[in-house]
Design a protein around this motif. Structure first.
Motif, PDB file in Angstrom:
ATOM      1  N   VAL A  24      -2.592  -2.019  -4.077  1.00 27.86           N
ATOM      2  CA  VAL A  24      -3.053  -0.794  -3.418  1.00 27.86           C
ATOM      3  C   VAL A  24      -2.216  -0.541  -2.174  1.00 27.86           C
ATOM      4  O   VAL A  24      -1.855  -1.483  -1.461  1.00 27.86           O
ATOM      5  N   LEU A  25      -1.892   0.716  -1.922  1.00 32.89           N
ATOM      6  CA  LEU A  25      -1.223   1.060  -0.669  1.00 32.89           C
ATOM      7  C   LEU A  25      -1.900   2.257  -0.029  1.00 32.89           C
ATOM      8  O   LEU A  25      -2.515   3.083  -0.703  1.00 32.89           O
ATOM      9  N   GLY A  26      -1.807   2.309   1.295  1.00 31.99           N
ATOM     10  CA  GLY A  26      -2.379   3.414   2.050  1.00 31.99           C
ATOM     11  C   GLY A  26      -1.308   4.163   2.805  1.00 31.99           C
ATOM     12  O   GLY A  26      -0.369   3.548   3.329  1.00 31.99           O
ATOM     13  N   ILE A  27      -1.442   5.487   2.863  1.00 29.49           N
ATOM     14  CA  ILE A  27      -0.451   6.339   3.529  1.00 29.49           C
ATOM     15  C   ILE A  27      -1.091   6.973   4.750  1.00 29.49           C
ATOM     16  O   ILE A  27      -2.125   7.634   4.643  1.00 29.49           O
ATOM     17  N   GLU A  28      -0.456   6.809   5.894  1.00 30.90           N
ATOM     18  CA  GLU A  28      -1.011   7.289   7.159  1.00 30.90           C
ATOM     19  C   GLU A  28       0.080   7.856   8.061  1.00 30.90           C
ATOM     20  O   GLU A  28       1.234   7.436   8.013  1.00 30.90           O
ATOM     21  N   ASP A  29      -0.332   8.812   8.924  1.00 34.89           N
ATOM     22  CA  ASP A  29       0.592   9.368   9.911  1.00 34.89           C
ATOM     23  C   ASP A  29       0.167   9.028  11.333  1.00 34.89           C
ATOM     24  O   ASP A  29       0.883   9.357  12.280  1.00 34.89           O
ATOM     25  N   SER A  30      -0.993   8.373  11.500  1.00 38.65           N
ATOM     26  CA  SER A  30      -1.498   8.084  12.843  1.00 38.65           C
ATOM     27  C   SER A  30      -1.557   6.585  13.112  1.00 38.65           C
ATOM     28  O   SER A  30      -1.683   5.775  12.186  1.00 38.65           O
ATOM     29  N   CYS A  45     -11.721   2.080  -1.597  1.00 30.35           N
ATOM     30  CA  CYS A  45     -11.066   1.280  -2.628  1.00 30.35           C
ATOM     31  C   CYS A  45     -12.051   0.441  -3.425  1.00 30.35           C
ATOM     32  O   CYS A  45     -12.103   0.526  -4.651  1.00 30.35           O
ATOM     33  N   VAL A  46     -12.843  -0.365  -2.742  1.00 29.11           N
ATOM     34  CA  VAL A  46     -13.714  -1.324  -3.425  1.00 29.11           C
ATOM     35  C   VAL A  46     -14.879  -0.633  -4.122  1.00 29.11           C
ATOM     36  O   VAL A  46     -15.205  -0.946  -5.276  1.00 29.11           O
ATOM     37  N   VAL A  47     -15.525   0.306  -3.441  1.00 34.55           N
ATOM     38  CA  VAL A  47     -16.693   0.982  -4.007  1.00 34.55           C
ATOM     39  C   VAL A  47     -16.282   2.224  -4.801  1.00 34.55           C
ATOM     40  O   VAL A  47     -16.699   2.417  -5.943  1.00 34.55           O
ATOM     41  N   GLY A  48     -15.458   3.081  -4.177  1.00 31.57           N
ATOM     42  CA  GLY A  48     -15.100   4.341  -4.824  1.00 31.57           C
ATOM     43  C   GLY A  48     -14.187   4.195  -6.025  1.00 31.57           C
ATOM     44  O   GLY A  48     -14.374   4.862  -7.046  1.00 31.57           O
ATOM     45  N   LEU A  49     -13.192   3.305  -5.929  1.00 33.50           N
ATOM     46  CA  LEU A  49     -12.211   3.147  -7.007  1.00 33.50           C
ATOM     47  C   LEU A  49     -12.456   1.906  -7.857  1.00 33.50           C
ATOM     48  O   LEU A  49     -11.742   1.663  -8.832  1.00 33.50           O
ATOM     49  N   ASN A  50     -13.428   1.086  -7.455  1.00 36.33           N
ATOM     50  CA  ASN A  50     -13.782  -0.130  -8.201  1.00 36.33           C
ATOM     51  C   ASN A  50     -12.617  -1.102  -8.319  1.00 36.33           C
ATOM     52  O   ASN A  50     -12.434  -1.765  -9.352  1.00 36.33           O
ATOM     53  N   ILE A  51     -11.832  -1.187  -7.251  1.00 36.85           N
ATOM     54  CA  ILE A  51     -10.744  -2.168  -7.200  1.00 36.85           C
ATOM     55  C   ILE A  51     -11.164  -3.270  -6.234  1.00 36.85           C
ATOM     56  O   ILE A  51     -11.298  -3.025  -5.035  1.00 36.85           O
ATOM     57  N   PRO A  52     -11.401  -4.489  -6.715  1.00 34.42           N
ATOM     58  CA  PRO A  52     -11.924  -5.547  -5.853  1.00 34.42           C
ATOM     59  C   PRO A  52     -10.913  -6.021  -4.818  1.00 34.42           C
ATOM     60  O   PRO A  52      -9.703  -5.796  -4.949  1.00 34.42           O
ATOM     61  N   PHE A  53     -11.424  -6.667  -3.790  1.00 36.35           N
ATOM     62  CA  PHE A  53     -10.603  -7.172  -2.699  1.00 36.35           C
ATOM     63  C   PHE A  53      -9.467  -8.053  -3.214  1.00 36.35           C
ATOM     64  O   PHE A  53      -8.354  -8.018  -2.685  1.00 36.35           O
ATOM     65  N   LYS A  90      -1.844   0.312  -8.452  1.00 40.08           N
ATOM     66  CA  LYS A  90      -3.046   0.788  -9.132  1.00 40.08           C
ATOM     67  C   LYS A  90      -3.726   1.938  -8.391  1.00 40.08           C
ATOM     68  O   LYS A  90      -4.442   2.729  -9.005  1.00 40.08           O
ATOM     69  N   ALA A  91      -3.523   1.989  -7.075  1.00 47.58           N
ATOM     70  CA  ALA A  91      -4.201   3.033  -6.305  1.00 47.58           C
ATOM     71  C   ALA A  91      -3.402   3.381  -5.065  1.00 47.58           C
ATOM     72  O   ALA A  91      -2.769   2.520  -4.446  1.00 47.58           O
ATOM     73  N   VAL A  92      -3.457   4.646  -4.707  1.00 46.57           N
ATOM     74  CA  VAL A  92      -2.879   5.147  -3.461  1.00 46.57           C
ATOM     75  C   VAL A  92      -4.005   5.783  -2.668  1.00 46.57           C
ATOM     76  O   VAL A  92      -4.709   6.670  -3.167  1.00 46.57           O
ATOM     77  N   LEU A  93      -4.175   5.322  -1.440  1.00 43.68           N
ATOM     78  CA  LEU A  93      -5.187   5.862  -0.537  1.00 43.68           C
ATOM     79  C   LEU A  93      -4.489   6.721   0.497  1.00 43.68           C
ATOM     80  O   LEU A  93      -3.520   6.289   1.123  1.00 43.68           O
ATOM     81  N   ALA A 137      -7.678  -3.407   6.475  1.00 41.38           N
ATOM     82  CA  ALA A 137      -8.374  -3.412   5.183  1.00 41.38           C
ATOM     83  C   ALA A 137      -7.648  -4.299   4.179  1.00 41.38           C
ATOM     84  O   ALA A 137      -8.193  -4.614   3.115  1.00 41.38           O
ATOM     85  N   GLY A 138      -6.423  -4.696   4.511  1.00 42.11           N
ATOM     86  CA  GLY A 138      -5.682  -5.618   3.657  1.00 42.11           C
ATOM     87  C   GLY A 138      -4.768  -4.967   2.647  1.00 42.11           C
ATOM     88  O   GLY A 138      -4.399  -5.583   1.644  1.00 42.11           O
TER      89      GLY A 138
END
Length: 331
Positions: A276-282, A262-270, A83-86, A292-293
Motif C-alpha cells: 500500500v502507498l499513500g500520496i500526500e502534498d502536506s 486501508c484496514v477497515v475500508g479496503l480490507n487490507i490487513p496491517f 494493492k491499494a493507493v490512498l 500508519a506504516g
C-alpha cells in the motif's frame, strides 16, 4: 562527505536534511542519553518528534489542544504488486487549500471585528494541513488571545455553510475547487490495474464531500461514491444540540484516518501494508501516512518542503504520471 544519522525503522538521513535535533522531547518525558534514548529529532515544523532507541523509534505527535500521542514507527518498504493507493483530497486530488485558508482568514476577521484582516505568509504552515480547531487555535493565540475556540468554531461554520451552499448552487468563490492536473487519467489507470483506491481527508464531511463532488462533476466522472473503494473524512462537527463524530483530536498527522481507510475500508490487513502507498502534498499528511506504516509518496504543490517533512517521503514526484511510473516499477 555529509554527516549522516540513523533513526531506527525510519531510515538514514543527512545531518542537514531539515530535521531539528533536540535534547528533550515527548512533552518532556524523554531526554537524550537517559533511559536508552539515543537521539530525539523533530520535523521542521516541530509537529512530530522521533525518539530513537537502539533498535526502535517512537513518534510523538504534539497537540495544540492538549492531547498528544505516541506511536511506534514501523519499517516501511514497498512490495509489488501494489494493492491499494490512498490519496489525500486537499492539494493532492483537488486544489482547494487557498479556499480553506481564506475561510480561516474570514473567521479570524470575524473574531477581530475587522473585515480588512489578512493572514501573513508566515501563518500558512499553521493554517493548513491540520484540524480546523488547531488552525483556529493558532490564529486565536497569535491575533486575538482573549477569544475562545467555541466562538471561533461558530464563525467558521457560519462562513463554511454559507460558502458551500453558494458553491453547490453554482455561485460562490470562483475557482474554489479545481481538480489536480492528470487526476482523471491517474484514477482510471489505477482501476485498469485492479488497484484499490481510497480517499483520505482530515476535512469534515460537509466541507470535503462537496469538493470531490465538484471535481468529479468537472471531470465528468460520475458519482465519486461509485468510484472510490473507500473514503473517509474527519466526520461531522460537534455542535450544541447535535451529535458529532471523532475528528478534531485525531486528524493528520495522526495515522488513524489512513489506517482505518486501508484496514477497515479496503480490507487490507496491517500485515500487508507493504503493498500500500499513500500520496500526500502536506507535511501533516506525510507524517500520517508514514506513521500508519505505508510507503509515503510526496507530490509537489503543497507544504512538504516548507514543513521540513521531505525526509519522510520514500519518494517525491511532481505529477501523477511520475507516480504511476513508480507504481509500475519504471522509476
Amino acid at each position: 562527505m555529509k554527516k549522516k544519522f540513523v533513526i531506527p525503522n525510519l531510515g538514514e538521513f543527512d545531518a542537514d536534511c531539515g530535521f531539528i535535533e533536540l535534547k528533550k522531547g515527548g512533552g518532556g518525558m524523554f531526554a537524550v542519553g537517559i533511559g536508552g534514548v539515543q537521539s530525539i529529532t523533530a520535523t521542521g515544523d516541530k509537529k512530530v518528534e522521533f525518539i530513537a532507541f537502539k533498535d526502535r523509534t517512537l513518534a510523538f505527535v504534539d497537540s495544540a489542544l492538549g492531547y498528544p500521542a505516541f506511536y511506534p514507527v514501523h519499517k516501511v518498504s514497498l512490495k509489488r504488486p501494489v494493492k491499494a493507493v490512498l490519496m489525500d483530497l486537499d492539494g493532492t486530488s483537488v486544489h482547494s487549500e487557498e479556499f480553506w485558508i481564506w475561510i480561516i482568514e474570514r473567521t479570524t476577521a470575524s473574531l477581530l471585528g475587522d473585515d480588512n484582516f489578512r493572514l501573513s505568509k508566515d501563518d500558512i504552515p499553521y493554517v493548513s494541513g491540520h484540524s480546523v480547531s488547531e488552525h483556529l487555535n493558532y490564529c486565536i493565540q497569535k491575533y486575538c488571545p482573549k477569544k475562545d475556540i467555541a466562538e471561533a468554531r461558530k464563525f467558521y461554520f457560519e462562513h463554511t455553510h454559507r460558502e458551500m451552499s453558494e458553491i453547490l448552487a453554482g455561485r460562490g468563490k470562483e475557482g474554489a475547487f479545481t481538480p489536480t492536473p492528470g487526476l482523471k487519467d491517474f484514477l482510471y489507470a489505477l482501476k485498469e490495474r485492479k488497484i484499490k483506491v481510497g480517499l483520505v481527508t482530515s476535512g469534515l464531511y460537509e466541507k470535503a464531500w462537496p469538493e470531490i463532488l465538484d471535481a468529479f462533476k468537472t471531470l465528468k466522472m460520475g458519482d465519486p461514491k461509485d468510484f472510490y473503494d473507500a473514503a473517509i473524512t474527519a466526520g461531522f462537527p460537534l455542535r450544541k444540540g447535535e451529535a458529532g463524530t471523532l475528528g478534531e483530536l485525531s486528524p493528520k498527522p495522526h495515522p488513524w484516518l489512513y489506517a482505518e481507510t486501508c484496514v477497515v475500508g479496503l480490507n487490507i490487513p496491517f500485515e500487508e501494508r507493504d503493498h500500500v502507498l499513500g500520496i500526500e502534498d502536506s507535511g501533516a499528511g506525510v507524517c500520517a501516512v508514514k506513521l500508519a506504516g505505508f510507503t509515503t509518496i510526496g507530490i509537489g504543490g503543497g507544504n512538504i518542503k516548507e514543513s521540513g517533512t521531505l525526509p519522510l517521503c520514500d519518494e517525491f514526484f511532481e505529477n501523477f504520471q511520475q507516480i504511476l511510473d513508480y507504481i509500475d516499477g519504471r522509476k
